[in-house]
Design a protein around this motif. Structure first.
Motif, PDB file in Angstrom:
ATOM      1  N   GLU A 167      32.225  40.458  33.493  1.00 31.73           N
ATOM      2  CA  GLU A 167      32.791  41.307  34.546  1.00 31.73           C
ATOM      3  C   GLU A 167      34.286  41.556  34.315  1.00 31.73           C
ATOM      4  O   GLU A 167      34.777  42.675  34.456  1.00 31.73           O
ATOM      5  CB  GLU A 167      32.575  40.654  35.912  1.00 31.73           C
ATOM      6  CG  GLU A 167      33.045  41.511  37.070  1.00 31.73           C
ATOM      7  CD  GLU A 167      32.838  40.837  38.416  1.00 31.73           C
ATOM      8  OE1 GLU A 167      33.511  41.255  39.384  1.00 31.73           O
ATOM      9  OE2 GLU A 167      32.024  39.886  38.494  1.00 31.73           O
ATOM     10  N   ALA A 168      35.027  40.498  33.939  1.00 30.46           N
ATOM     11  CA  ALA A 168      36.461  40.653  33.682  1.00 30.46           C
ATOM     12  C   ALA A 168      36.703  41.558  32.479  1.00 30.46           C
ATOM     13  O   ALA A 168      37.644  42.369  32.471  1.00 30.46           O
ATOM     14  CB  ALA A 168      37.103  39.282  33.454  1.00 30.46           C
ATOM     15  N   LEU A 199      41.760  44.730  38.730  1.00 28.16           N
ATOM     16  CA  LEU A 199      41.040  43.648  39.408  1.00 28.16           C
ATOM     17  C   LEU A 199      40.108  44.238  40.449  1.00 28.16           C
ATOM     18  O   LEU A 199      40.306  45.377  40.908  1.00 28.16           O
ATOM     19  CB  LEU A 199      42.044  42.709  40.110  1.00 28.16           C
ATOM     20  CG  LEU A 199      42.956  41.855  39.245  1.00 28.16           C
ATOM     21  CD1 LEU A 199      43.871  41.022  40.135  1.00 28.16           C
ATOM     22  CD2 LEU A 199      42.174  40.956  38.326  1.00 28.16           C
ATOM     23  N   PRO A 200      39.079  43.498  40.864  1.00 28.13           N
ATOM     24  CA  PRO A 200      38.231  43.993  41.955  1.00 28.13           C
ATOM     25  C   PRO A 200      39.054  44.084  43.235  1.00 28.13           C
ATOM     26  O   PRO A 200      40.062  43.375  43.408  1.00 28.13           O
ATOM     27  CB  PRO A 200      37.139  42.929  42.053  1.00 28.13           C
ATOM     28  CG  PRO A 200      37.695  41.718  41.423  1.00 28.13           C
ATOM     29  CD  PRO A 200      38.636  42.192  40.346  1.00 28.13           C
ATOM     30  N   VAL A 251      39.609  33.003  39.996  1.00 23.54           N
ATOM     31  CA  VAL A 251      39.748  34.319  39.371  1.00 23.54           C
ATOM     32  C   VAL A 251      39.959  34.126  37.871  1.00 23.54           C
ATOM     33  O   VAL A 251      40.781  33.307  37.452  1.00 23.54           O
ATOM     34  CB  VAL A 251      40.941  35.099  39.969  1.00 23.54           C
ATOM     35  CG1 VAL A 251      41.110  36.442  39.267  1.00 23.54           C
ATOM     36  CG2 VAL A 251      40.755  35.307  41.471  1.00 23.54           C
ATOM     37  N   GLU A 279      34.834  44.020  31.458  1.00 24.06           N
ATOM     38  CA  GLU A 279      34.593  45.412  31.863  1.00 24.06           C
ATOM     39  C   GLU A 279      35.824  46.001  32.548  1.00 24.06           C
ATOM     40  O   GLU A 279      36.190  47.162  32.311  1.00 24.06           O
ATOM     41  CB  GLU A 279      33.385  45.480  32.804  1.00 24.06           C
ATOM     42  CG  GLU A 279      32.053  45.250  32.105  1.00 24.06           C
ATOM     43  CD  GLU A 279      30.902  45.162  33.081  1.00 24.06           C
ATOM     44  OE1 GLU A 279      31.137  45.283  34.312  1.00 24.06           O
ATOM     45  OE2 GLU A 279      29.748  44.962  32.623  1.00 24.06           O
ATOM     46  N   ARG A 280      36.491  45.193  33.355  1.00 21.56           N
ATOM     47  CA  ARG A 280      37.708  45.685  34.014  1.00 21.56           C
ATOM     48  C   ARG A 280      38.864  45.802  33.020  1.00 21.56           C
ATOM     49  O   ARG A 280      39.741  46.645  33.187  1.00 21.56           O
ATOM     50  CB  ARG A 280      38.056  44.773  35.180  1.00 21.56           C
ATOM     51  CG  ARG A 280      37.068  44.931  36.332  1.00 21.56           C
ATOM     52  CD  ARG A 280      37.632  44.470  37.666  1.00 21.56           C
ATOM     53  NE  ARG A 280      36.722  44.844  38.725  1.00 21.56           N
ATOM     54  CZ  ARG A 280      35.637  44.137  39.080  1.00 21.56           C
ATOM     55  NH1 ARG A 280      35.379  42.999  38.438  1.00 21.56           N
ATOM     56  NH2 ARG A 280      34.850  44.546  40.044  1.00 21.56           N
ATOM     57  N   ALA A 305      38.109  39.166  37.206  1.00 23.92           N
ATOM     58  CA  ALA A 305      36.900  39.017  38.010  1.00 23.92           C
ATOM     59  C   ALA A 305      37.049  37.760  38.854  1.00 23.92           C
ATOM     60  O   ALA A 305      37.661  36.784  38.421  1.00 23.92           O
ATOM     61  CB  ALA A 305      35.673  38.911  37.121  1.00 23.92           C
ATOM     62  N   SER A 306      36.500  37.808  40.045  1.00 25.75           N
ATOM     63  CA  SER A 306      36.590  36.653  40.943  1.00 25.75           C
ATOM     64  C   SER A 306      35.193  36.161  41.310  1.00 25.75           C
ATOM     65  O   SER A 306      34.200  36.876  41.142  1.00 25.75           O
ATOM     66  CB  SER A 306      37.349  37.023  42.225  1.00 25.75           C
ATOM     67  OG  SER A 306      36.605  37.960  42.985  1.00 25.75           O
ATOM     68  N   HIS A 307      35.136  34.934  41.799  1.00 30.12           N
ATOM     69  CA  HIS A 307      33.856  34.396  42.272  1.00 30.12           C
ATOM     70  C   HIS A 307      34.125  33.470  43.446  1.00 30.12           C
ATOM     71  O   HIS A 307      35.178  32.836  43.549  1.00 30.12           O
ATOM     72  CB  HIS A 307      33.133  33.637  41.150  1.00 30.12           C
ATOM     73  CG  HIS A 307      33.791  32.339  40.795  1.00 30.12           C
ATOM     74  ND1 HIS A 307      33.365  31.119  41.256  1.00 30.12           N
ATOM     75  CD2 HIS A 307      34.875  32.081  40.023  1.00 30.12           C
ATOM     76  CE1 HIS A 307      34.144  30.163  40.771  1.00 30.12           C
ATOM     77  NE2 HIS A 307      35.075  30.714  40.014  1.00 30.12           N
ATOM     78  N   LEU A 324      31.012  35.705  34.408  1.00 36.39           N
ATOM     79  CA  LEU A 324      32.351  35.988  34.926  1.00 36.39           C
ATOM     80  C   LEU A 324      33.186  36.714  33.877  1.00 36.39           C
ATOM     81  O   LEU A 324      33.905  37.676  34.177  1.00 36.39           O
ATOM     82  CB  LEU A 324      33.028  34.676  35.339  1.00 36.39           C
ATOM     83  CG  LEU A 324      34.312  34.775  36.159  1.00 36.39           C
ATOM     84  CD1 LEU A 324      34.044  35.417  37.509  1.00 36.39           C
ATOM     85  CD2 LEU A 324      34.935  33.388  36.349  1.00 36.39           C
ATOM     86  N   TYR A 325      33.073  36.274  32.628  1.00 37.47           N
ATOM     87  CA  TYR A 325      33.823  36.913  31.539  1.00 37.47           C
ATOM     88  C   TYR A 325      33.371  38.360  31.340  1.00 37.47           C
ATOM     89  O   TYR A 325      34.198  39.257  31.121  1.00 37.47           O
ATOM     90  CB  TYR A 325      33.633  36.130  30.240  1.00 37.47           C
ATOM     91  CG  TYR A 325      34.217  36.829  29.047  1.00 37.47           C
ATOM     92  CD1 TYR A 325      35.588  36.798  28.786  1.00 37.47           C
ATOM     93  CD2 TYR A 325      33.397  37.560  28.178  1.00 37.47           C
ATOM     94  CE1 TYR A 325      36.120  37.470  27.697  1.00 37.47           C
ATOM     95  CE2 TYR A 325      33.930  38.226  27.089  1.00 37.47           C
ATOM     96  CZ  TYR A 325      35.289  38.179  26.859  1.00 37.47           C
ATOM     97  OH  TYR A 325      35.815  38.847  25.777  1.00 37.47           O
TER      98      TYR A 325
END
Length: 247
Positions: free
Chosen positions: A225-226, A243-244, A117, A228-229, A211-213, A222-223
């Motif tokens: 997505e994080a 977080l998702p 994460v 955006e949150r 963001a997680s994967h 990944l960055y």
């Protein structure tokens, strides 16, 4: 604050003495062999004074030169080692800089674990800190935040400064439920900082996006997505975590 250390560590001195004695020993052996061959060929044979000279001369003349050369070589190697290390650090906070952090996270993202994460942390209303108290106090606040992050994240987590008042935390091989708990610990740790520039209380807070994967992924994706949150957390009023949803 980071800088080059001028004193060599104990391990470096051990290496210097080991190299010096090894080189002196090799010099003595070569000198003795050459002396024996020379005396056996061009004189009446080997004698004790000749052998003693062949042993003492390399030690007396070569020893100090070898020792000095070994110190110089080790100092250069140690300085280059430190420079390489300092190149990975943010000069203000001592955390990983953006490039080093991204590189370290990328290795995890394509490594054997391939699960983790990423948290992106941004200090709320940080411009007002600089405007009210000056950039020196703003830098002090960033150092306080960096220190709190370092103390809060569980190992083998990574923490870095991504730029300005933005920080990143990567939690390898961690699920979303545990990561959310860590993110909330981080948020509370920042809120607990007793920041008092010029004796005036100035509460600090952060917004966190994550963001997680669970499969190989590039740091950039990944960055994104994080980040955006993180924007979502800012829109929700700041001082919160986005977080998702865990599956």
């Amino acid at each position: 604050m980071t800088g080059l250390a001028t004193a060599l560590p104990k391990q470096a001195w051990l290496w210097i003495f080991r190299k010096t004695f090894l080189m002196m020993g090799l010099s003595v052996v070569i000198s003795v062999i050459a002396t024996v061959v020379f005396m056996a060929t061009f004189s009446a044979g080997v004698n004790m004074p000749g052998l003693l000279i062949s042993i003492v001369m390399p030690i007396c003349l070569g020893g100090p030169m070898i020792f000095t050369f070994a110190i110089g070589t080790e100092r250069m190697r140690y300085a280059n080692q430190q420079l390489a290390h300092l190149a990975t650090l943010d000069g203000l906070t001592g955390l990983f800089n953006r490039r080093a952090f991204a590189s370290a996270v990328e290795k995890y993202c394509v490594g054997p674990h391939r699960r983790g994460v990423l948290l992106v942390i941004d200090a709320d209303h940080f411009k007002s800190v600089n405007d009210r108290f000056g950039h020196d106090q703003g830098d002090e606040a960033l150092r306080d935040i960096a220190h709190a992050l370092s103390l809060t994240i569980p190992l083998p987590g990574l923490v870095g400064r991504l730029g300005g008042e933005e920080f990143g935390i990567y939690l390898p091989d961690m699920d979303l439920a545990r990561a959310e708990s860590v993110a909330d610990d981080v948020r509370r740790a920042i809120a607990d900082i007793d920041f008092r520039p010029e004796g005036i209380s100035c509460p600090l807070s952060v917004s966190i996006g994550g963001a997680s994967h669970e499969k190989p992924i590039a740091f950039r994706a990944l960055y994104r997505e994080a980040d955006e949150r993180l924007y979502s957390a800012k829109q929700r009023g700041r001082d919160c975590v986005a977080l998702p949803q865990a599956a």
